[in-house]
Design a protein around this motif. Sequence first.
Motif, PDB file in Angstrom:
ATOM      1  N   LYS A  16       0.806  -0.989  -0.133  1.00  0.00           N
ATOM      2  CA  LYS A  16      -0.048   0.045  -0.053  1.00  0.00           C
ATOM      3  C   LYS A  16       1.005   1.329   0.264  1.00  0.00           C
ATOM      4  N   ALA A  17       1.699   1.220  -0.843  1.00  0.00           N
ATOM      5  CA  ALA A  17       2.899   2.278  -0.849  1.00  0.00           C
ATOM      6  C   ALA A  17       2.037   3.718  -1.366  1.00  0.00           C
ATOM      7  N   THR A  18       2.671   4.694  -0.735  1.00  0.00           N
ATOM      8  CA  THR A  18       1.982   6.217  -1.173  1.00  0.00           C
ATOM      9  C   THR A  18       2.580   6.600  -2.598  1.00  0.00           C
ATOM     10  N   ARG A  19       2.026   7.284  -3.144  1.00  0.00           N
ATOM     11  CA  ARG A  19       2.575   8.056  -4.393  1.00  0.00           C
ATOM     12  C   ARG A  19       4.097   8.425  -4.239  1.00  0.00           C
ATOM     13  N   GLU A  20       4.469   9.083  -3.074  1.00  0.00           N
ATOM     14  CA  GLU A  20       5.800   9.503  -2.624  1.00  0.00           C
ATOM     15  C   GLU A  20       6.751   8.185  -2.693  1.00  0.00           C
ATOM     16  N   GLN A  21       6.268   7.149  -1.972  1.00  0.00           N
ATOM     17  CA  GLN A  21       6.956   6.266  -1.937  1.00  0.00           C
ATOM     18  C   GLN A  21       7.477   5.427  -3.299  1.00  0.00           C
ATOM     19  N   ARG A  22       6.116   5.215  -4.071  1.00  0.00           N
ATOM     20  CA  ARG A  22       6.322   4.745  -5.333  1.00  0.00           C
ATOM     21  C   ARG A  22       7.470   5.772  -6.298  1.00  0.00           C
ATOM     22  N   ASP A  45       7.157  12.686 -12.191  1.00  0.00           N
ATOM     23  CA  ASP A  45       7.586  12.728 -10.886  1.00  0.00           C
ATOM     24  C   ASP A  45       8.987  12.183 -10.826  1.00  0.00           C
TER      25      ASP A  45
END
Length: 56
Positions: A16-22, A45
């Motif tokens: 369930k990674a956040t967009r920032e983590q991805r 990004d």
Amino acid sequence: MAINKEWHRSHRMPLKATREQRVAWHAAHKAACGCRDVPASLRPDVMKLLRSRRKS
């Protein structure tokens, strides 16, 4: 480019990674392995992050 199995074993994408983590994961992946392209939805990004790291 061939897959970097060691890098993949030690750098799992969080569940369930956040967009920032991805974005951060794909930027690191592009630098270390690059066995596949960055997803189109994240590409702007990721490229922005990689450019900012080069300037530092």
